[in-house]
Design a protein around this motif. Structure first.
Motif, PDB file in Angstrom:
ATOM      1  N   ILE A 125      -9.063   4.201   2.327  1.00  0.00           N
ATOM      2  CA  ILE A 125      -7.862   3.867   3.079  1.00  0.00           C
ATOM      3  C   ILE A 125      -7.271   2.632   2.410  1.00  0.00           C
ATOM      4  N   GLY A 126      -5.946   2.603   2.266  1.00  0.00           N
ATOM      5  CA  GLY A 126      -5.340   1.531   1.497  1.00  0.00           C
ATOM      6  C   GLY A 126      -4.096   0.954   2.149  1.00  0.00           C
ATOM      7  N   LEU A 127      -3.778  -0.266   1.757  1.00  0.00           N
ATOM      8  CA  LEU A 127      -2.571  -0.958   2.194  1.00  0.00           C
ATOM      9  C   LEU A 127      -1.877  -1.498   0.954  1.00  0.00           C
ATOM     10  N   SER A 128      -0.564  -1.290   0.879  1.00  0.00           N
ATOM     11  CA  SER A 128       0.193  -1.844  -0.244  1.00  0.00           C
ATOM     12  C   SER A 128       1.417  -2.599   0.270  1.00  0.00           C
ATOM     13  N   LEU A 129       1.795  -3.665  -0.449  1.00  0.00           N
ATOM     14  CA  LEU A 129       2.911  -4.536  -0.094  1.00  0.00           C
ATOM     15  C   LEU A 129       3.732  -4.812  -1.350  1.00  0.00           C
ATOM     16  N   SER A 130       5.031  -4.775  -1.218  1.00  0.00           N
ATOM     17  CA  SER A 130       5.884  -5.046  -2.369  1.00  0.00           C
ATOM     18  C   SER A 130       5.881  -6.540  -2.692  1.00  0.00           C
ATOM     19  N   PHE A 131       6.121  -6.863  -3.966  1.00  0.00           N
ATOM     20  CA  PHE A 131       6.252  -8.250  -4.377  1.00  0.00           C
ATOM     21  C   PHE A 131       7.585  -8.832  -3.895  1.00  0.00           C
ATOM     22  N   GLU A 132       8.617  -8.015  -3.812  1.00  0.00           N
ATOM     23  CA  GLU A 132       9.958  -8.486  -3.468  1.00  0.00           C
ATOM     24  C   GLU A 132      10.228  -8.342  -1.970  1.00  0.00           C
ATOM     25  N   LYS A 133      11.033  -9.236  -1.433  1.00  0.00           N
ATOM     26  CA  LYS A 133      11.400  -9.129  -0.018  1.00  0.00           C
ATOM     27  C   LYS A 133      12.720  -8.391   0.177  1.00  0.00           C
ATOM     28  N   ASN A 134      13.563  -8.360  -0.844  1.00  0.00           N
ATOM     29  CA  ASN A 134      14.851  -7.680  -0.711  1.00  0.00           C
ATOM     30  C   ASN A 134      15.324  -7.172  -2.071  1.00  0.00           C
ATOM     31  N   PRO A 135      14.670  -6.126  -2.588  1.00  0.00           N
ATOM     32  CA  PRO A 135      15.058  -5.630  -3.915  1.00  0.00           C
ATOM     33  C   PRO A 135      16.405  -4.927  -3.941  1.00  0.00           C
ATOM     34  N   LYS A 136      16.919  -4.524  -2.764  1.00  0.00           N
ATOM     35  CA  LYS A 136      18.221  -3.862  -2.652  1.00  0.00           C
ATOM     36  C   LYS A 136      18.273  -2.554  -3.447  1.00  0.00           C
ATOM     37  N   ARG A 137      17.135  -1.881  -3.505  1.00  0.00           N
ATOM     38  CA  ARG A 137      17.089  -0.594  -4.195  1.00  0.00           C
ATOM     39  C   ARG A 137      15.908   0.195  -3.647  1.00  0.00           C
ATOM     40  N   SER A 138      15.906   1.502  -3.895  1.00  0.00           N
ATOM     41  CA  SER A 138      14.821   2.376  -3.434  1.00  0.00           C
ATOM     42  C   SER A 138      14.074   2.988  -4.617  1.00  0.00           C
ATOM     43  N   TYR A 139      14.070   2.299  -5.739  1.00  0.00           N
ATOM     44  CA  TYR A 139      13.379   2.805  -6.924  1.00  0.00           C
ATOM     45  C   TYR A 139      12.850   1.628  -7.746  1.00  0.00           C
ATOM     46  N   LEU A 140      11.773   1.890  -8.498  1.00  0.00           N
ATOM     47  CA  LEU A 140      11.175   0.897  -9.400  1.00  0.00           C
ATOM     48  C   LEU A 140      10.880  -0.428  -8.686  1.00  0.00           C
ATOM     49  N   VAL A 141      10.136  -0.313  -7.578  1.00  0.00           N
ATOM     50  CA  VAL A 141       9.752  -1.496  -6.801  1.00  0.00           C
ATOM     51  C   VAL A 141       8.257  -1.751  -7.017  1.00  0.00           C
ATOM     52  N   PRO A 142       7.877  -2.861  -7.648  1.00  0.00           N
ATOM     53  CA  PRO A 142       6.456  -3.144  -7.891  1.00  0.00           C
ATOM     54  C   PRO A 142       5.740  -3.580  -6.613  1.00  0.00           C
ATOM     55  N   PHE A 143       4.441  -3.261  -6.531  1.00  0.00           N
ATOM     56  CA  PHE A 143       3.660  -3.620  -5.348  1.00  0.00           C
ATOM     57  C   PHE A 143       2.224  -3.953  -5.728  1.00  0.00           C
ATOM     58  N   PHE A 144       1.528  -4.558  -4.783  1.00  0.00           N
ATOM     59  CA  PHE A 144       0.094  -4.823  -4.916  1.00  0.00           C
ATOM     60  C   PHE A 144      -0.580  -4.357  -3.641  1.00  0.00           C
ATOM     61  N   PRO A 164      -8.877  -3.561  -5.613  1.00  0.00           N
ATOM     62  CA  PRO A 164      -7.541  -4.199  -5.687  1.00  0.00           C
ATOM     63  C   PRO A 164      -6.626  -3.343  -6.564  1.00  0.00           C
ATOM     64  N   THR A 165      -5.376  -3.218  -6.169  1.00  0.00           N
ATOM     65  CA  THR A 165      -4.461  -2.326  -6.880  1.00  0.00           C
ATOM     66  C   THR A 165      -3.147  -3.020  -7.244  1.00  0.00           C
ATOM     67  N   LEU A 166      -2.522  -2.489  -8.272  1.00  0.00           N
ATOM     68  CA  LEU A 166      -1.158  -2.828  -8.659  1.00  0.00           C
ATOM     69  C   LEU A 166      -0.426  -1.526  -8.921  1.00  0.00           C
ATOM     70  N   GLY A 167       0.860  -1.471  -8.574  1.00  0.00           N
ATOM     71  CA  GLY A 167       1.556  -0.212  -8.781  1.00  0.00           C
ATOM     72  C   GLY A 167       3.061  -0.362  -8.770  1.00  0.00           C
ATOM     73  N   LEU A 168       3.706   0.790  -8.820  1.00  0.00           N
ATOM     74  CA  LEU A 168       5.160   0.850  -8.857  1.00  0.00           C
ATOM     75  C   LEU A 168       5.643   2.019  -8.014  1.00  0.00           C
ATOM     76  N   HIS A 169       6.532   1.725  -7.040  1.00  0.00           N
ATOM     77  CA  HIS A 169       7.223   2.792  -6.321  1.00  0.00           C
ATOM     78  C   HIS A 169       8.334   3.314  -7.239  1.00  0.00           C
ATOM     79  N   ILE A 170       8.101   4.439  -7.860  1.00  0.00           N
ATOM     80  CA  ILE A 170       9.145   5.009  -8.702  1.00  0.00           C
ATOM     81  C   ILE A 170      10.338   5.403  -7.835  1.00  0.00           C
TER      82      ILE A 170
END
Length: 208
Positions: A125-144, A164-170
């Motif tokens: 089971i996992g939890l992910s959070l974006s690095f940005e608070k307001n990227p103003k887009r729905s693509y290419l959002v990095p997260f940890f 521990p994970t790192l990723g990207l919401h394409i």
């Protein structure tokens, strides 16, 4: 006294009526407030809801690659993962905190590249959070993030693990998520053999 009461009632009624008249729905979007009397309000609201929403229980599939440190004896594992997006919240604004939050679970049975090594069952089971608070887009959002779960295999037994994970919401939309992520698996037992790198590509989609 009666006159005072009557005048008070009239004033309260007037204030209430005025408040109802001036009250407007509003949206804070792209650093600006838009009110319901704006002729473009409905169009702006549609755009706003594309990147500000909550969604629940989206099924999905993924492809998992896992390379333990002891791969000379275990081989390298890969296979299909079934993942479920339990909850996601997208809130792209200037408030403190991440814009993208996901809670998810996944199951996979991966095969070894080495003969004689049985399949490995992975669950987490996992939890992910974006690095940005307001990227103003729905693509290419990095997260940890962080995953907790276990590894089970008939030859080694079962062990807990955290990753521990790192990723990207394409893509991250209300009805579709496409993600790529990686991390390092830390098993509770068999650490020298089973610690290692994992990579995953996953898709979640709405059925309704």
């Amino acid at each position: 006294m009666k006159k005072i009461i009557f005048i008070s009632i009239i004033l309260l009624f007037a204030i209430s009526t005025y408040s109802q008249e001036v009250k407007k729905d509003s949206i804070f979007y792209k650093d600006k407030y838009y009110y319901s009397d704006n002729p473009d309000y409905e169009k702006i609201k549609v755009d706003y809801l594309k990147i500000n929403f909550e969604t629940w229980f989206m099924p999905g599939l993924g492809y998992t690659f896992y390379k333990p440190k002891g791969d000379d004896s275990t081989g390298v594992f890969n296979g299909i993962a079934v993942n479920y997006l339990i909850f996601a919240n997208m809130a792209q604004n200037n408030n403190p905190g991440p814009s993208h939050l996901r809670l998810y679970t996944k199951l996979s049975i991966v095969k070894s590249s080495k003969k004689g090594i049985n399949d490995l069952f992975c669950y987490s089971i996992g939890l992910s959070l974006s690095f940005e608070k307001n990227p103003k887009r729905s693509y290419l959002v990095p997260f940890f993030g962080l995953e907790f779960g276990g590894l089970s295999q008939s030859q080694w037994g079962t062990t807990g693990q955290f990753t521990p994970t790192l990723g990207l919401h394409i893509i991250s939309k209300r009805t579709l998520f496409i993600n790529i992520q990686g991390g390092y698996v830390y098993p509770i037992t068999k650490f020298d053999i089973l610690q290692g790198l994992f990579l995953e590509f996953g898709v979640n989609f709405a059925l309704w």
